[in-house]
Design a protein around this motif. Structure first.
Motif, short mmCIF file in Angstrom:
data_model
loop_
_atom_site.label_atom_id
_atom_site.label_comp_id
_atom_site.label_asym_id
_atom_site.label_seq_id
_atom_site.Cartn_x
_atom_site.Cartn_y
_atom_site.Cartn_z
N ALA A 47 0.81 -1.21 0.00
CA ALA A 47 0.00 0.00 0.00
C ALA A 47 0.85 1.26 0.00
CB ALA A 47 -0.92 0.01 1.22
N LEU A 53 -6.28 3.51 -2.41
CA LEU A 53 -6.45 2.07 -2.65
C LEU A 53 -7.81 1.77 -3.28
CD1 LEU A 53 -5.02 0.68 0.70
CD2 LEU A 53 -3.95 0.56 -1.54
N TRP A 63 -7.95 -4.70 1.58
CA TRP A 63 -7.85 -3.39 0.96
C TRP A 63 -9.22 -2.91 0.51
CZ3 TRP A 63 -2.87 -2.71 -2.46
CH2 TRP A 63 -1.75 -3.10 -1.72
N ARG A 236 -7.76 4.63 4.86
CA ARG A 236 -7.79 3.28 4.28
C ARG A 236 -6.38 2.69 4.21
NH1 ARG A 236 -11.94 1.39 1.55
NH2 ARG A 236 -12.65 3.49 1.02
N ALA A 237 -5.42 3.51 3.82
CA ALA A 237 -4.05 3.02 3.69
C ALA A 237 -3.44 2.67 5.04
CB ALA A 237 -3.20 4.06 2.98
N VAL A 241 -5.30 -1.12 6.02
CA VAL A 241 -4.21 -2.04 5.65
C VAL A 241 -3.35 -2.40 6.87
CG1 VAL A 241 -2.12 -2.31 4.26
CG2 VAL A 241 -4.17 -1.26 3.27
#
Length: 407
Positions: A47, A53, A63, A236-237, A241
């Protein structure tokens, strides 16, 4: 202001909906696959360095996942946000924000009364990472002003707060927080986008426990953060992740089903809550009732501006709350004596003040006095479901009316 009822009801059914191209199925599909076929060069092994993503082809479920992605798109549409990150629980959503966007040396202000999981995370874990935390009554502008520091980077509000149903003026709070150069997140679990939309009032992020009203059926855990696309991509990253906060496809599918009826469920439950609150005000065994839609609520004017439907949760106080709790648990037939809230069935539980202070809250002085003014020795929290309000009133009446000494 909230979106018009018809528009929100339509979004709850159609936002993010993807018709299956091979079968024509209208209901969202459940894609349980953990991995997906990719073409060489289309996906990333790490990532790191990926701007967003969610813009990559589906590759690995931690992801992104097709079913979860539909849920995220629908949530973003309902809250008026650009994007959303769905997580495994409401606490995971809160942790995703704080652990991704705060650093050692930062200071955060959190509502002094909020969901116990959030309060304990803030007071017991964040200091271990060098993050300073102050608990503040965010309904009091002077208290906020006194708590702001040069290193204050984040303010987290919960409105209505659980369990006091105290409100925070989000527009005024957002203006002050942004003037200080900080950001504002709002836990709007008890309101849902049907009752209040914090992003339209200036919040940077809105957080939900999807387990509650948004799913609405008591059969799936989930959480979500909604806001600007760039900020959600960062969450999100880092959290999706690196913290592994991903929501399962099965839970996302159930929550999508719940959202289909969110608008009509919440409006029905809010209407019933109002009827029950007004009835409880007249009951001889009830000492006080708190519901934002009541004229007796100390912030009723703010409620009319910010959440005119009043919400589907109310609290009430009785004499000898422990004895009354035993009586309600034994005698109720339509209302279930249980923790949690936001399900299709009505739930009531005693939130004992002494026990809550020992386990979740670190209130002293005026803060503790303020809490006790609202809660007394204990509050009964009633989450109103979809039963006919007359049946709920009859059930509560027969359970409340028995003299305590006979039980």
């Amino acid at each position: 202001m909230n979106a018009p009822s018809d528009a929100l009801a339509t979004l709850a059914l159609h936002a993010g909906l993807q018709i299956d191209p091979s079968t024509g199925a209208i209901a969202p599909g459940l894609c349980a696959s953990v991995n997906h076929l990719v073409k060489p060069g289309e996906a990333a092994f790490s990532a790191e360095g990926v701007e967003d993503l969610a813009q990559l082809p589906f590759m690995y479920a931690r992801w992104t996942n097709p079913t979860v992605r539909q849920l995220e798109q629908r949530l973003a549409a309902l809250e008026g946000g650009e994007d959303a990150l769905a997580t495994a629980s409401g606490v995971a959503a809160i942790a995703a924000v704080w652990l991704s966007l705060l650093r050692a040396g930062d200071h955060m202000i959190v509502s002094d009364v909020c969901y116990a999981g959030a309060r304990e995370l803030a007071s017991r874990m964040l200091p271990d990472f060098g993050i300073e935390v102050s608990a503040v009554n965010l309904a009091d502008p002077a208290a906020l002003e006194a708590a702001l520091r040069p290193n204050t980077r984040w303010v987290h509000a919960e409105t209505p707060c659980n369990p006091l149903l105290r409100l925070t003026d989000l527009r005024a709070l957002a203006e002050r927080v942004h003037a200080h150069g900080a950001r504002l997140s709002v836990d709007s679990t008890l309101a849902t986008p049907v009752v209040s939309q914090p992003l339209t009032l200036g919040a940077d992020l809105v957080i939900h426990s999807l387990t509650k009203f948004i799913n609405g059926h008591g059969d799936a855990l989930g959480g979500a953060v909604i806001g600007p696309r760039a900020l959600i991509a960062r969450l999100r990253a880092r959290a999706g992740v690196h913290l592994g906060a991903a929501l399962s496809a099965q839970a996302a599918w159930l929550i999508l089903r719940g959202i289909d009826t969110l608008d009509v469920r919440l409006r029905r439950a809010c209407d019933s809550a109002g009827r029950i609150a007004r009835w409880l005000q007249m009951h001889p065994q009830v000492e006080a009732v708190v519901w934002p839609g009541l004229e007796s609520h100390p912030q009723h004017a703010l409620a009319q501006r910010q959440m005119p439907l009043g919400g589907a949760v109310l609290t009430f106080r009785t004499a000898r709350p422990q004895a009354m709790a035993r009586q309600l648990a034994a005698r109720l037939r339509r209302v279930h004596y249980a923790f949690s809230l936001g399900h299709q069935r009505s739930l009531v539980v005693l939130l004992d003040t002494a026990a809550m202070m020992e386990s979740s809250y670190d209130l002293h002085g005026e803060a503790l006095a303020d809490y006790r003014r609202w809660a007394g020795d204990g509050l009964f929290r009633l989450s109103v479901g979809l039963e006919h309000p007359d049946d709920l009133i009859a059930d509560l009446d027969q359970a409340l009316s028995t003299p305590l000494d006979t039980e």
